[in-house]
Design a protein around this motif. Structure first.
Motif, mmCIF file in Angstrom:
data_model
loop_
_atom_site.group_PDB
_atom_site.id
_atom_site.type_symbol
_atom_site.label_atom_id
_atom_site.label_comp_id
_atom_site.label_asym_id
_atom_site.label_seq_id
_atom_site.Cartn_x
_atom_site.Cartn_y
_atom_site.Cartn_z
ATOM 1 N N LYS A 166 97.698 40.632 12.569
ATOM 2 C CA LYS A 166 96.670 40.501 13.609
ATOM 3 C C LYS A 166 97.314 40.243 14.972
ATOM 4 O O LYS A 166 96.984 40.893 15.961
ATOM 5 N N ARG A 167 98.253 39.302 15.023
ATOM 6 C CA ARG A 167 98.922 38.990 16.297
ATOM 7 C C ARG A 167 99.780 40.153 16.793
ATOM 8 O O ARG A 167 99.792 40.458 17.996
ATOM 9 N N ASN A 218 99.361 43.348 16.163
ATOM 10 C CA ASN A 218 98.485 44.426 16.616
ATOM 11 C C ASN A 218 97.801 44.096 17.938
ATOM 12 O O ASN A 218 97.537 44.990 18.740
ATOM 13 N N LEU A 219 97.525 42.822 18.196
ATOM 14 C CA LEU A 219 96.986 42.436 19.506
ATOM 15 C C LEU A 219 98.025 42.705 20.596
ATOM 16 O O LEU A 219 97.688 43.202 21.675
ATOM 17 N N MET A 220 99.298 42.402 20.303
ATOM 18 C CA MET A 220 100.375 42.667 21.273
ATOM 19 C C MET A 220 100.515 44.154 21.558
ATOM 20 O O MET A 220 100.784 44.556 22.686
ATOM 21 N N ARG A 221 100.350 44.961 20.508
ATOM 22 C CA ARG A 221 100.538 46.407 20.637
ATOM 23 C C ARG A 221 99.262 47.139 21.029
ATOM 24 O O ARG A 221 99.273 48.352 21.198
ATOM 25 N N SER A 222 98.156 46.408 21.139
ATOM 26 C CA SER A 222 96.832 47.006 21.415
ATOM 27 C C SER A 222 96.488 48.068 20.376
ATOM 28 O O SER A 222 96.001 49.151 20.703
ATOM 29 N N LEU A 223 96.753 47.749 19.114
ATOM 30 C CA LEU A 223 96.459 48.650 18.004
ATOM 31 C C LEU A 223 95.716 47.889 16.894
ATOM 32 O O LEU A 223 96.257 47.695 15.797
ATOM 33 N N PRO A 224 94.499 47.435 17.167
ATOM 34 C CA PRO A 224 93.793 46.649 16.152
ATOM 35 C C PRO A 224 93.632 47.422 14.848
ATOM 36 O O PRO A 224 93.305 48.612 14.842
#
Length: 120
Positions: free
Chosen positions: A79-80, A82-88
């Motif tokens: 989750k964290r 993917n938030l950094m990568r903007s890929l939820p």
């Protein structure tokens, strides 16, 4: 060796998730480019009962507490990340994990040595 931002997230979540599981104790561990390598001690009534019941078998069931720990870690870290990568919702981890029971102190020391060398 300096780990990148994703590796820092993985390390933080590994430690934070372990704190949430009273029967999980981290021994040595390291974050590698392809995952986490770790010695995890499981101190649980469930494990003692499973080992007693399956003591004569070569194959032991995975302790549910360990599976829950790994699943929680992977979910929180993914989750964290993917938030950094903007890929939820993007996949981060492979399915499952590899487990090896450590049967004796000699094996434990050998594995600790291997982990120590990967951290150099």
């Amino acid at each position: 060796v300096v780990i990148n931002a994703v590796g820092q997230v993985v390390a933080a979540e590994w430690q934070q998730t372990a704190c949430a599981f009273k029967d999980i104790h981290l021994d040595q561990w390291t974050v590698l480019p392809d995952g986490v390598r770790a010695l995890v001690m499981v101190d649980s009534k469930e494990v003692v009962e499973a080992l007693s019941a399956y003591g004569q078998l070569r194959s032991h069931p995975k302790p549910r507490i360990l599976s829950s720990f790994v699943a929680s870690f992977k979910a929180a870290a993914a989750k964290r990340i993917n938030l950094m990568r903007s890929l939820p919702g993007a996949p981060v981890w492979q399915q499952g994990y590899h487990e090896q029971r450590v049967e004796d102190d000699d094996t434990l020391q050998r594995i600790r040595g291997l982990l120590a060398r990967t951290m150099e």
